[in-house]
Enzyme design. Structure first.
Site, PDB file in Angstrom:
ATOM      1  CG  ASP A 121      -2.212   0.753   1.022  1.00 43.28           C
ATOM      2  OD1 ASP A 121      -2.128   1.988   1.100  1.00 43.28           O
ATOM      3  OD2 ASP A 121      -3.288   0.160   0.789  1.00 43.28           O
ATOM      4  CG  HIS A 177      -1.155   1.863  -3.271  1.00 46.87           C
ATOM      5  ND1 HIS A 177      -2.345   1.562  -2.675  1.00 46.87           N
ATOM      6  CD2 HIS A 177      -0.902   0.822  -4.118  1.00 46.87           C
ATOM      7  CE1 HIS A 177      -2.802   0.392  -3.140  1.00 46.87           C
ATOM      8  NE2 HIS A 177      -1.931  -0.064  -4.014  1.00 46.87           N
TER       9      HIS A 177
END
Ligand SMILES: *[C@@H]1O[C@H](CO)[C@@H](O)[C@H](O)[C@H]1NC(C)=O
Ligand SMILES: *[C@@H]1O[C@H](CO)[C@@H](O)[C@H](O)[C@H]1NC(C)=O
Ligand SMILES: *[C@@H]1O[C@H](CO)[C@@H](O)[C@H](O)[C@H]1NC(C)=O
Length: 425
Positions: free
Chosen positions: A221, A244
């Site tokens: 993430d 991310h």
């Protein structure tokens, strides 16, 4: 006897390496003194809890060692302060979590190693904190019933330094600071697999004066995420990806009023990530702002959205997931975001996306010397919606920001504060 000798050696080594004022008295503790087994199977939670209590109540500066060569299995635990003096927690061995979520009590699932109200703590030592999150990720992928635990969580802490250790395979977030200040997180290696669910690298909530530098972060993430009320945050010399990327937000979740400002991010290498540098808010609801943010000297490689502001309005982006309150003029304002010397490649057509709010357009955005092309060699493009600002120098793809004549009377001059910020870069 052997232990005594080791302690002496340690004392000498660390007195030389870490403690300039070696004449001061020190107390040196190791987990083995408190009955830890360190074979990776036994439960060493009580040993760590007892060692912490001893360290925390000792009057002198204390070094607490998690010795090299050991693997200490620790169940969810709160290490609470305030303590009587500064503590150095020297993690040279491995700390691991129980592997099966069913080993965790129902009330213990929000976090694993929880530091609460601690001041003046330095963590270092070259060791590994391993959340062994594989089974949590498998659960999360099936059903988001309950978020997985945060691995290392500092809450209401001040004067914290975490340096030179590895954090890996967290159940969810690797390193979180909530309502904390005067924080350093440097020389860290933070890793979990690309497909691990919700495994953020470093997560900041309601914290200020935070320095995150010289780190390698590769997770499933966000690399670093900043939410709530955060101020004076510096991210520097970080390698991110996959994952991310850097994220400010999502802000405004659950109608919260969030103030994020004075965030400086520079000297980053971001590769194979979903986002490069992102500012994200809910489409409506909430309030506050994200402002005075500088992203500088960043190299992107194969990043899907290298530069993105997402206020949930664009048809080509998934809407922000939170519920939309009807007719809400309340939105988090995005303003004064500077992008300087951003180069590299985009994995998607839109290397630059400013998808802002109808109710409160983005303003005072600036692009300075940006050069992003598509990873497949084609030309990239920019997408703007309700985005105002300027571009300076070479900007590729061409900027689509609207000029902001309409607000000129609001900002005739740069403020003192802005000048100060520019001069310290
Ligand atoms: C938002 O509110 C819901 C329902 O009260 C809660 O479950 C959720 O954790 C909240 N989210 C955040 C980010 O606070
Ligand atoms: C680009 O990144 C994706 C992951 O985001 C990866 O699967 C792909 O192989 C990368 N492509 C190149 C050319 O590196
Ligand atoms: C932009 O980057 C490309 C690819 O790296 C390079 O060939 C080109 O010269 C750069 N353009 C400018 C104006 O710097």
């Amino acid at each position: 006897m052997a232990r005594g000798a080791v302690l002496l050696l340690l004392a000498a080594a660390f007195a030389a390496a870490l403690l300039p004022d070696a004449a001061e008295s020190r107390i040196l503790l190791t987990l083995h003194d408190f009955g830890a087994v360190g074979d990776g199977v036994a439960d060493d939670t009580k040993a760590l809890a007892d060692a912490w209590t001893a360290a925390c109540t000792a009057g002198d500066n204390v070094i607490l060692n998690v010795p090299a060569g050991g693997t200490f299995q620790i169940w969810p635990l709160t290490l609470a302060g305030p303590c009587r003096s500064e503590i150095k927690l020297l993690i040279s061995g491995d700390i691991v979590a129980p592997e099966s979520p069913s080993d965790w009590g129902q009330g213990q699932r929000s976090q694993w190693l929880h530091f609460h109200k601690v001041q003046d703590l330095k963590i270092t030592g070259g060791g590994i904190i391993d959340g062994r999150g594989q089974q949590w990720w498998a659960q999360s992928s099936l059903m988001r019933a309950q978020p997985a635990p945060k691995a290392v969580h500092f809450e209401d802490c001040q004067g914290i330094s975490v340096k030179g250790i590895t954090l890996q395979n967290s159940q969810s977030y690797h390193l979180t600071f909530t309502r904390s200040s005067d924080v350093e997180a440097n020389y860290l290696r933070v890793t979990s697999p690309e497909d691990s669910i919700d495994t953020k690298g470093i997560h900041l909530v309601d914290s200020f004066n935070v320095h995150v530098m010289d780190n390698l972060i590769s997770t499933g993430d966000d690399c670093v995420s900043i939410v709530g009320n955060c101020e004076d945050v510096r991210l520097r010399a970080i390698s991110c990806g996959p994952g991310h990327g850097i994220s400010i937000g999502t802000l405004g979740v659950n109608n919260s009023v969030d103030y994020v400002e004075k965030i400086k991010v520079d000297t980053l290498f971001i590769s194979n990530a979903e986002n490069g540098v992102r500012v994200r808010t809910t489409k409506s609801g909430g309030g506050g702002f994200a402002r005075k943010v500088k992203f500088e000297s960043i190299v992107m490689r194969n990043v899907t959205n290298p530069i993105i502001v997402d206020q949930g309005n664009s048809d080509h982006l998934p809407a922000s997931s939170e519920a939309v309150a009807p007719a809400a003029a309340t939105v988090v304002q995005v303003e004064k975001i500077n992008y300087i010397d951003i180069t590299g490649t985009s994995a998607s057509k839109h290397a630059v996306t400013f998808s802002c709010s109808d109710a409160k357009p983005c303003r005072h955005l600036s692009l300075v010397n940006v050069n992003l092309s598509r990873v497949d060699g084609n030309k990239a493009s920019s997408y703007c919606r309700k985005a105002f600002g300027r571009s300076i120098g070479t900007v590729i793809p061409e900027s689509c920001l609207s000029k902001e004549d309409f607000v000129q009377h609001d900002v005739p001059q740069r403020s003192e504060e802005d000048r100060e910020e520019d001069s310290d870069s």
